[in-house]
Design an enzyme around this catalytic site. Structure first.
Site, PDB file in Angstrom:
ATOM      1  N   SER A 145       0.834  -1.202   0.000  1.00 37.73           N
ATOM      2  CA  SER A 145       0.000   0.000   0.000  1.00 37.73           C
ATOM      3  C   SER A 145       0.868   1.251   0.000  1.00 37.73           C
ATOM      4  CB  SER A 145      -0.897   0.016   1.239  1.00 37.73           C
ATOM      5  OG  SER A 145      -1.538   1.267   1.397  1.00 37.73           O
ATOM      6  N   TYR A 158      -1.520  -0.614  10.321  1.00 42.15           N
ATOM      7  CA  TYR A 158      -1.639  -1.050   8.924  1.00 42.15           C
ATOM      8  C   TYR A 158      -0.456  -0.556   8.098  1.00 42.15           C
ATOM      9  CZ  TYR A 158      -3.450  -1.178   4.124  1.00 42.15           C
ATOM     10  OH  TYR A 158      -3.608  -1.381   2.771  1.00 42.15           O
TER      11      TYR A 158
END
Length: 256
Positions: A145, A158
């Site tokens: 990501s 995350y």
């Protein structure tokens, strides 16, 4: 040249394969000849995607799996090999987390985020590599990501887990480079997938409200990421390993 992108005779195992980027990648790889094992927690979207793949003339297997545990990862690989006899491509697409401030995360939640986003990559890659090493060839594509590149106070666990995925990609690529296994990652920007849209819905926000974080001014589509996966999964990238490709439509106005 198109033969370099052919996946005829290969088997791809894709986590998070029922929706979003996993589904997009599954359809693109199937269109280029791969049979596909789809893994995820929810059966219905897996079955739906499997039917789409079968319409394309490829075989598909839907497997309900919890890839946040080592046992779940090993069981998934075992089922794939039992059904198709091999695993040539592993796409680690399972992931996600909710957003909240650093002080609100519990120890258990922190561990859960790392188990899903990092532990699954570690355990599945090691389990699949056993068969790839026996074959003398295989490719692993990790979906990372853009959060891995930024300070993310509202999604700190995350972002940290995805940053670790980038590093792990390089380490595994180095370990297996001369044994026939290539390992690469794709760090995605804002993509129209449930991991994004569901979280935005919690705050009554429309998906396009974050489109500006991508330089093109729109959300990415799952199949667009799927073609990046195809590049790394196919022989078109035969001289490429240990890389993280940033697919986010160019940096946004704020440098995202």
């Amino acid at each position: 040249m198109n033969d370099r992108f052919s996946l005829d005779g290969r088997v791809a195992l894709i986590t998070g394969g029922g929706t979003g980027i996993g589904r997009g990648a599954a359809l693109v790889l199937a269109e280029h000849g791969a049979d596909v094992v789809l893994a995820g927690r929810r059966r219905d979207p897996l079955e739906s995607t499997a039917k789409e793949i079968e319409v394309l003339g490829r075989r598909a297997l839907a497997v309900s799996a919890d890839v946040s545990t080592a046992a779940g990862c090993q069981e998934l690989v075992d089922k794939a090999v039992a059904e198709f006899g091999r695993v040539d491509i592993l796409v680690n697409s399972a992931g996600g987390a909710e957003t909240k401030s650093i002080k609100r995360w519990t120890e258990e939640e922190f561990g859960d985020v790392f188990a899903l986003n990092l532990g699954s990559v570690w355990n599945l890659s090691r389990a699949a590599s056993v068969h790839m090493l026996e074959q003398g060839k295989g490719t692993i594509v990790n979906i990372s990501s853009g959060a891995s590149l930024l300070a993310m106070p509202q999604a700190a666990p995350y972002a940290a887990a995805k940053a670790a995925v980038n590093n792990l990609t390089g380490s595994m690529a180095s370990a297996w480079a001369q044994k026939g296994i290539r390992v690469n990652a794709i760090a995605v920007g804002a993509v129209r997938a449930p991991t994004l849209t569901d979280e935005l819905a919690r705050y009554n926000l429309e998906p396009d409200s974050v489109a500006g974080t991508n330089g093109l001014g729109r959300l990415g589509e799952p199949d667009e990421i799927g073609y990046g996966v195809l590049f790394f999964a196919s022989d078109a990238s035969s001289f490429c390993s240990g890389q993280t490709l940033y697919m986010h439509g160019a940096p946004g106005p704020a440098g995202v």
